[in-house]
Motif scaffolding. Sequence first.
Motif, PDB file in Angstrom:
ATOM      1  N   ALA A  68     -11.148  32.398 -34.765  1.00 38.42           N
ATOM      2  CA  ALA A  68     -11.887  33.474 -35.614  1.00 38.42           C
ATOM      3  C   ALA A  68     -11.919  32.698 -36.884  1.00 38.42           C
ATOM      4  O   ALA A  68     -12.839  32.972 -37.685  1.00 38.42           O
ATOM      5  N   ARG A  69     -11.037  31.724 -37.336  1.00 37.51           N
ATOM      6  CA  ARG A  69     -10.955  31.035 -38.554  1.00 37.51           C
ATOM      7  C   ARG A  69     -12.000  30.188 -38.755  1.00 37.51           C
ATOM      8  O   ARG A  69     -12.329  29.582 -39.883  1.00 37.51           O
ATOM      9  N   ARG A 105     -10.677  16.714 -30.567  1.00 36.17           N
ATOM     10  CA  ARG A 105     -11.504  17.008 -31.562  1.00 36.17           C
ATOM     11  C   ARG A 105     -12.237  18.340 -30.524  1.00 36.17           C
ATOM     12  O   ARG A 105     -12.544  17.856 -29.300  1.00 36.17           O
ATOM     13  N   LEU A 106     -12.297  19.389 -31.136  1.00 39.31           N
ATOM     14  CA  LEU A 106     -13.069  20.279 -30.344  1.00 39.31           C
ATOM     15  C   LEU A 106     -14.125  20.949 -31.269  1.00 39.31           C
ATOM     16  O   LEU A 106     -14.260  21.360 -32.318  1.00 39.31           O
ATOM     17  N   ARG A 148       0.092  22.614 -32.206  1.00 37.11           N
ATOM     18  CA  ARG A 148       1.527  22.957 -32.903  1.00 37.11           C
ATOM     19  C   ARG A 148       2.238  24.018 -32.031  1.00 37.11           C
ATOM     20  O   ARG A 148       3.415  23.834 -31.774  1.00 37.11           O
ATOM     21  N   GLU A 149       1.470  24.966 -31.359  1.00 40.07           N
ATOM     22  CA  GLU A 149       2.397  26.104 -30.842  1.00 40.07           C
ATOM     23  C   GLU A 149       2.963  25.514 -29.156  1.00 40.07           C
ATOM     24  O   GLU A 149       2.683  24.623 -28.859  1.00 40.07           O
ATOM     25  N   LYS A 187     -11.084  23.342 -36.461  1.00 41.04           N
ATOM     26  CA  LYS A 187      -9.807  22.643 -36.798  1.00 41.04           C
ATOM     27  C   LYS A 187      -8.745  23.580 -36.679  1.00 41.04           C
ATOM     28  O   LYS A 187      -7.492  23.338 -36.273  1.00 41.04           O
ATOM     29  N   ALA A 188      -8.707  24.906 -37.014  1.00 39.28           N
ATOM     30  CA  ALA A 188      -7.692  26.110 -36.893  1.00 39.28           C
ATOM     31  C   ALA A 188      -7.271  25.985 -35.404  1.00 39.28           C
ATOM     32  O   ALA A 188      -6.013  26.066 -35.331  1.00 39.28           O
TER      33      ALA A 188
END
Lengths: 792, 236
Positions: free
Chosen positions: B203-204, B166-167, B188-189, B180-181
């Motif tokens: 930014a999202r 959680r951020l 994932r990366e 969340k993004a």
Amino acid sequence: MSERPLSFLDRPNSYIGRSVPRPNARRLLQGRGTYVDDIRLPRLLHAVFLRSPYAHARIAGIDTAAASRLPGVVRVVTAADLAGLYTPWVGTLSHLKGLKSAPQHPLAQGRACWQGEPVAAVVAESRAQAEDAAAQIAVEWQELAPLASAEAALASGAPAIHAALGDNLAFARAVDTGAVDDAFARADAVVAETFTFARHTGVCLEPRSILAEFDRSERRLTLHCSSQVPHMMKEIAARHFALAETDVRVICRDVGGSYGIKIHVYPDEMATIALALLLGRPVKFVADRLESFVSDIHAREHRVAARMAVSKSGEILAIDIDDLTGIGPYSTYPRTSAIEGNQVVNLTGSWYRCANYRARLRVAFQTKPPMSQYRAVGHPIACAVTEGLVDLAARAIAMDPAELRRRNLIADDAYPCTSPAGLIFEKLSHQRALARMLELMDYAGLRREQAALRARGIHRGIGLASFVEITNPGPAFYGVGGAPISAQDGCTLRLEPGGAVTCAISITEQGQGTETMVAQIVASVLGVALERVRVVTGDTERTPYGGGTWASRGAGIGGEAALQAAKALRANILDLAGAMLQAAPADLDIAQGWIVDAVSGARRIGLDEVGRAGYFRGDTLPPGIQPELVATRHHQPRDYPFAFTNGVQASWLELDIETGFVRLLKHWVVEDCGRVVSPLLVDEQIRGGVVQGLGGALFEECLYDGEGQLLNGTLADYLVPMAGEMPDIEVAHVMTPLAGTELGAKGAGEAGTAGAPAAVMNAINDALAPFGATVAEQPFTPARILRALGRT
Amino acid sequence: MRLSEPRLLIDINHVAVLGGIEERGGALRIGALARHSEVGASPLVARLAPLVHQAIPHIAHPAIRNRGTFGGSLAHADPAAELPACAVALDAVLLLASRRGERKVAARDFFRGIYATALAPDEIVTAIEIPPAPAGGRSVFLELARRRGDYAIAGLAAAARPGDLRLVFFGVGDRPIEAKAATAALQREPAAGRVAAAQAALARDLDPPGDLQADGATKLHLARVLLGRAAAALAA
Ligand SMILES: Cc1cc2nc3c(=O)[nH]c(=O)nc-3n(C[C@H](O)[C@H](O)[C@H](O)COP(=O)(O)OP(=O)(O)OC[C@H]3O[C@@H](n4cnc5c(N)ncnc54)[C@H](O)[C@@H]3O)c2cc1C
């Protein structure tokens, strides 16, 4: 016996040069201080002001009916109700040629020119009732175009804020000495920068406060106020309310900080006096923190375009500056608002040998709160501009900035000398101070550490800033221009029958330790214990006449008056003791409360015995002896217009290049204020001054929008410097006693503030150097630093 | 300051049931009246909710921490405050009470905007329940403020549990904002480009409004810096 008799200053039991506990500290720390708000008088009323919410607006009408009907309300007044009670005031001085301003009144006359200008006043039985009522005053406002920035105010075609003045240029000055254009033409390098200084303000623990009490039976006015200048306030009140000068008494009990905020005439304070006259009841006004932000004077707000020419060998060839400053809609009374800009012109570059100097100053009216003298008036600007240019020049010719300073600072044996703008320096010690600084901070070691850390991605910066400070001003500062501001101070000493000493002095205590410093001098010269000296300040009926405490003048002027008064009283005491002991006064001395044999030091009689004989047992004295156990002396600087001090500051800080945050790691000051009476008090003055300078450099800014609205007028949003962010501040002294006085003290109150911002700016730019970035807009916020780094 | 003029002020200081810090049914329960200083000094909080323990010293100064309450801070819902972000990051649940009864609201549903919450006008916060930090959990609390104790220009409360991250950012929106993004990108990366991808993705998640300290772009930049630092700390 030594060959040269020891002076009063260096006798074995002298308090001069020693740090002693402050006699008034216990009282203040126990909460027993008496500030204006603590004073409760019978039939006391409280005044609250309705202030303009607009920067510029016409007042089409004010309806006070609803407010007047509220419980506890005694009177609601607007400008018309006070007409005839006072004469308006104009903030000009005749020696500031061309300075113009408009008449000022206690309450706005049909138009408000800044957000915060008092428009109406409510007087009620309690402050809360007055506030409730003020909220019910209905003003019909017609907004006018604000002229918030100095640039806008001076733009061609800008409407004059005061039509009668023709335009918004309050004052202008130009200096052009030497051959500036030639010097720039032959320079190996020319550096240029535009330095910007945000408007900020002084934040006092005790806000501005006044309690005015008018006795109609005798037409006597007593003002209890939080002021640095009781005698000036007395003159002002007498002058503008048509009272006899002997019928006004100004009392300043404890004053909770001032920093220059409390040397000015404020409309709300004049209105409070007018209300006391009108109502015949005591009226108190204590500014709350919110209204302080929009009614205390502000300071700074300068934009200085500057250039420096330098040779490859590191000779500063010429300096050229253009300063534009905005002072609000009026020049403040009676000191004016032209002094800060004037000081910038006077001071810039003046510690370097460079003779080619050009300066232009424009002082503009604008629709923001009045701007005027605040701690270190003009100095931080002149210092940042000069020292910022020096660092840029050093970089341009690839010379170490300390070395460039060493090559150009006026040599210590070149005094007296006169600066290009006409300042006369009696004797300064720039070279010694710089040498001492480089050793104190281990400059070479720090440079090595910096390089090593840089290689690891840690960006630290070193900043140096030499400076001068104007202290001990003579009458040429204000008096010659027609202001009722005294450049002299007086001290009266009285030996009490029991051997204690009462000292009444016209300089004032506002937290900086004046009373302690004075007691140290008096006790040393009179040979009594410090606890035996009671110092009285801040009462125009109980102290001699004098200027008060501002412009770093307390020790230099008031201290000398105290020294001379103590010498005079000492002589009187020895005369009497000689008569009592049938000894020549010259063979006697006073030590530790005893009349002693001057040569052997043997105790003869106690001072209490002298006091008793003088006051109660005149019958025992030889015929013809009239004891004079009171002495008064005054002092005013005459030989030089000012006593300049000098010094150098250094900052060591770390820059987080990702966030733009600056962490101050260490700060050093080496300064020369002449004789140091109390190292404790001087060092704390320097440190406190540095902290205020760091505030301006990193935190403090009155943020205004284009409409002239203050955006951060609370202590949550206006960031004063706090202990957590402050570095250790190490202070060292070079001592060049002031000629022409016995004490030899110059001032120390503003040196810290003068040089700190420049040192920090240079340190930040030093840390930024690897990125080819620089900042020149104070305060240096993370956002500004990130922008300089191209990160946002 | 006359910023608000309530007609009625109810002093809840002496309502004993609103106080206390305890472990109840496996969860940490902090009473609404628990003072910040009490929470900061509690070994229970340090063990069960280390993120809160880390956050407390960032709240103002000791004098304020001695008076400010946990419930008051959440109910006040300052978007730059520390505790609301911690509550969201830790999946805390607020216990609310009114004459109509009690209800539970998840912290992530409680904050509705600047100073705005899910509280009904007649409702108070009685306590907050925080699921205990699991074995192997980690937390990082970071904030940037001009002066020690000031509200954050940008802050990040990060809680990692096995399989869950959680951020929650604060000071960069109208309420605590879960990134969340960015979190997804971090999970994932591939390791090498992970942080940069998450910083880009931020930014999202965030569109910070400017304030007196910084404009929106600067705040986003600072949030990205904090994200990078938190990721490094969590990976360490
Ligand atoms: C100078 C200063 C600096 C501060 N700095 C920070 C900071 O850096 N970070 C930070 O997070 N906070 C900060 N605060 C806020 C402080 O930590 C408190 O959390 C805040 O003031 C709330 O105080 P309180 O708990 O006494 O609540 P109150 O002030 O009594 O109440 C605040 C609001 O919440 C409501 N409320 C209070 N308790 C309840 C409840 N149980 N149920 C429902 N509604 C309730 C009240 O009606 C009111 O509307 C600062 C405060 C000050 C004065």
